[in-house]
Design a protein around this motif. Structure first.
Motif, PDB file in Angstrom:
ATOM      1  N   THR A 247       0.802  -1.223   0.000  1.00 52.61           N
ATOM      2  CA  THR A 247       0.000   0.000   0.000  1.00 52.61           C
ATOM      3  C   THR A 247       0.835   1.273   0.000  1.00 52.61           C
ATOM      4  OG1 THR A 247      -0.163  -0.047   2.431  1.00 52.61           O
ATOM      5  CG2 THR A 247      -1.912  -1.138   1.175  1.00 52.61           C
ATOM      6  N   ARG A 248       2.067   1.212   0.482  1.00 49.09           N
ATOM      7  CA  ARG A 248       2.899   2.418   0.530  1.00 49.09           C
ATOM      8  C   ARG A 248       3.107   3.001  -0.862  1.00 49.09           C
ATOM      9  NH1 ARG A 248       8.654   3.403   0.853  1.00 49.09           N
ATOM     10  NH2 ARG A 248       9.069   5.331   2.014  1.00 49.09           N
ATOM     11  N   ALA A 249       3.193   2.137  -1.860  1.00 50.50           N
ATOM     12  CA  ALA A 249       3.411   2.608  -3.227  1.00 50.50           C
ATOM     13  C   ALA A 249       2.115   2.845  -3.986  1.00 50.50           C
ATOM     14  CB  ALA A 249       4.263   1.586  -3.981  1.00 50.50           C
ATOM     15  N   GLU A 250       1.000   2.298  -3.493  1.00 55.43           N
ATOM     16  CA  GLU A 250      -0.259   2.383  -4.250  1.00 55.43           C
ATOM     17  C   GLU A 250      -0.941   3.736  -4.106  1.00 55.43           C
ATOM     18  OE1 GLU A 250      -2.963  -0.755  -3.355  1.00 55.43           O
ATOM     19  OE2 GLU A 250      -1.946  -2.193  -4.662  1.00 55.43           O
ATOM     20  N   CYS A 251      -0.963   4.276  -2.902  1.00 61.14           N
ATOM     21  CA  CYS A 251      -1.685   5.530  -2.673  1.00 61.14           C
ATOM     22  C   CYS A 251      -0.911   6.361  -1.662  1.00 61.14           C
ATOM     23  CB  CYS A 251      -3.105   5.256  -2.186  1.00 61.14           C
ATOM     24  SG  CYS A 251      -4.071   6.778  -1.957  1.00 61.14           S
ATOM     25  N   GLY A 252      -0.161   7.329  -2.169  1.00 60.66           N
ATOM     26  CA  GLY A 252       0.645   8.162  -1.301  1.00 60.66           C
ATOM     27  C   GLY A 252      -0.175   8.976  -0.323  1.00 60.66           C
ATOM     28  N   ARG A 253      -1.367   9.411  -0.746  1.00 62.74           N
ATOM     29  CA  ARG A 253      -2.201  10.240   0.135  1.00 62.74           C
ATOM     30  C   ARG A 253      -2.691   9.431   1.331  1.00 62.74           C
ATOM     31  NH1 ARG A 253      -7.614  11.408   0.679  1.00 62.74           N
ATOM     32  NH2 ARG A 253      -8.091  13.509   1.473  1.00 62.74           N
ATOM     33  N   ARG A 254      -3.203   8.235   1.077  1.00 63.27           N
ATOM     34  CA  ARG A 254      -3.675   7.414   2.185  1.00 63.27           C
ATOM     35  C   ARG A 254      -2.526   7.004   3.103  1.00 63.27           C
ATOM     36  NH1 ARG A 254      -8.475   3.148   0.683  1.00 63.27           N
ATOM     37  NH2 ARG A 254     -10.054   4.679   0.113  1.00 63.27           N
ATOM     38  N   HIS A 255      -1.378   6.741   2.506  1.00 62.91           N
ATOM     39  CA  HIS A 255      -0.245   6.357   3.336  1.00 62.91           C
ATOM     40  C   HIS A 255       0.190   7.525   4.222  1.00 62.91           C
ATOM     41  CE1 HIS A 255       3.122   3.839   4.482  1.00 62.91           C
ATOM     42  NE2 HIS A 255       3.903   4.910   4.388  1.00 62.91           N
ATOM     43  N   ALA A 256       0.107   8.741   3.693  1.00 63.76           N
ATOM     44  CA  ALA A 256       0.451   9.906   4.503  1.00 63.76           C
ATOM     45  C   ALA A 256      -0.514  10.066   5.672  1.00 63.76           C
ATOM     46  CB  ALA A 256       0.450  11.164   3.633  1.00 63.76           C
ATOM     47  N   LEU A 257      -1.792   9.788   5.431  1.00 59.40           N
ATOM     48  CA  LEU A 257      -2.776   9.834   6.519  1.00 59.40           C
ATOM     49  C   LEU A 257      -2.472   8.767   7.564  1.00 59.40           C
ATOM     50  CD1 LEU A 257      -6.082  10.332   4.475  1.00 59.40           C
ATOM     51  CD2 LEU A 257      -4.898  12.036   5.880  1.00 59.40           C
ATOM     52  N   LEU A 258      -2.038   7.593   7.107  1.00 58.71           N
ATOM     53  CA  LEU A 258      -1.685   6.523   8.039  1.00 58.71           C
ATOM     54  C   LEU A 258      -0.480   6.932   8.884  1.00 58.71           C
ATOM     55  CD1 LEU A 258      -1.982   3.641   9.133  1.00 58.71           C
ATOM     56  CD2 LEU A 258      -0.574   2.856   7.220  1.00 58.71           C
TER      57      LEU A 258
END
Length: 394
Positions: A247-258
């Motif tokens: 997931t870190r590479a799939e969606c940078g925005r969601r990963h930033a929220l995480l």
């Protein structure tokens, strides 16, 4: 059992999805019915977008979540034995056997959506052999489907569903180890208004029940490196590192929220959350401290690991979580329901407050719902949008 606040329905339809008569566009379960199930008798649990089942040990929180999970499995087409691996444990302790030595349990739910409230009630015989002996699907007081065991020697129940044509009711046998409601699309022609109403109600119930993710993160299983696999998170969150690798590479925005969420719930500075190869075919997860230091997740406390795993669950979705993927249901009509055992287990006051606020934000959007079991919910009183259902040992 008394709810401290009424459930707040999702009144807005999904983007681009019209809601007939102002009804919500996404089917969702709004009530769990435990007529006679384990320690529950005549219990109705209202379910909002974010619901906390609160009560001491032995009050039936775990039983309620297991009942919900079992209904979800049946709605997805699972056999009775898969939904209830130990049906005898679901029988109320003081339930008496009848003259044929039969004992069982009853449960159900209400699903709201474009067709309005639709109620499902299921009677299961647990002893001497498991079988579904009765089922009823109703809407607006009209019985749309009803089944009953007529001949105990046959592995079938007699079903009758609403037709409203030249013949008011259609009768046919259905297997006694599967939910009849889930089988209706294969049996009902849909040529009359009554048949179409039956199909619409059954579809609403099945869509509401599917896409359930039972979750209980196990810190003791999350510390070791794991094999790189599908990147779909398991219910115990054992494979957290593998999911982060994906997931870190799939969606940078969601990963930033995480990362923001983890920063609020973990000790020390947190600049990033990442995964890296550890050995042949294995990956491990680490916290980036921002100063060149990386902390292996095995060093984190149980509360930090549970917090990080639950934050990941809330910030991902069906494409990442190991849930049923009904290909025939558009994503805009689906709502993922997360069932969390021991939502507050091992969390400190700050962690549980941050996690609940994150859950409230995600549930408000309508794509996710959460039902969590907690021992005490007094700490959740100030969070808007939370439905608290108090259970007691009585």
């Amino acid at each position: 059992m008394t709810p401290s606040s009424p459930p707040r329905p999702d009144t807005a339809p999904a983007p681009g999805i019209p809601a007939p008569g102002g009804r919500p566009g996404r089917p969702r379960v709004t009530e769990l019915l435990l007529s006679a199930f384990a320690g529950h008798r005549g219990t109705g649990l209202p379910l909002g977008p974010l619901t906390l089942l609160a009560g001491p040990s032995g009050s039936g929180k775990t039983g309620a979540l297991r009942a919900y999970e079992a209904l979800a499995r049946l709605g997805g087409g699972a056999e009775l034995g898969e939904a209830f691996p130990d049906p005898g444990a679901c029988v109320p302790e003081r339930a008496r056997a009848d003259a044929q030595h039969r004992r069982g349990f009853r449960l159900g739910c209400t699903a709201d959506g474009p067709e309005g409230p639709v109620r499902l009630e299921v009677a299961v015989q647990a002893e001497p052999e498991p079988r579904i002996v009765g089922e009823r699907l109703t809407a607006d007081g009209l019985v749309l489907l009803e089944t009953a065991l007529r001949d105990p020697r046959r592995r079938a129940v007699q079903a009758a569903w609403h037709t409203a044509g030249a013949t008011p009711v259609t009768r046919a046998p259905l297997p006694d180890d599967r939910l009849g409601t889930a089988l209706l699309p294969l049996r009902v022609a849909g040529t009359t208004h009554g048949q179409r109403r039956v199909l619409a109600a059954a579809e609403q119930m099945v869509v509401a029940l599917r896409s359930v993710f039972p979750c209980d993160p196990r810190p003791e299983r999350m510390r070791a490196p794991v094999a790189a696999g599908s990147g779909r998170l398991l219910g115990g969150c054992d494979n957290l590192a593998d999911v982060l690798w994906r997931t870190r590479a799939e969606c940078g925005r969601r990963h930033a929220l995480l990362v923001d969420a983890v920063r609020a719930g973990c000790a020390g500075p947190v600049a990033g959350l990442l995964a890296e190869p550890y050995a042949t075919g294995l990956v491990r997860a680490l916290l980036d401290r921002g100063d060149g230091t990386r902390t292996d997740l095995r060093r984190l406390g149980d509360g930090e690991l549970r917090y990080a795993a639950l934050a990941l669950v809330l910030l991902t979705g069906p494409g990442v979580l190991a849930v049923d993927e009904p290909g025939e249901v558009p994503d805009a009509l689906r709502t993922l329901t997360v069932l969390v055992h021991g939502l507050d287990r091992a969390l400190d006051p700050g962690q549980r407050a941050h996690l609940l606020r994150l859950a409230a934000r995600m549930c408000e959007r309508g794509h996710i719902r959460l039902v969590g079991a907690v021992s005490d919910a007094s700490w959740a009183a100030d969070v808007p949008g939370v439905t608290v259902v108090h259970l007691s040992r009585d």
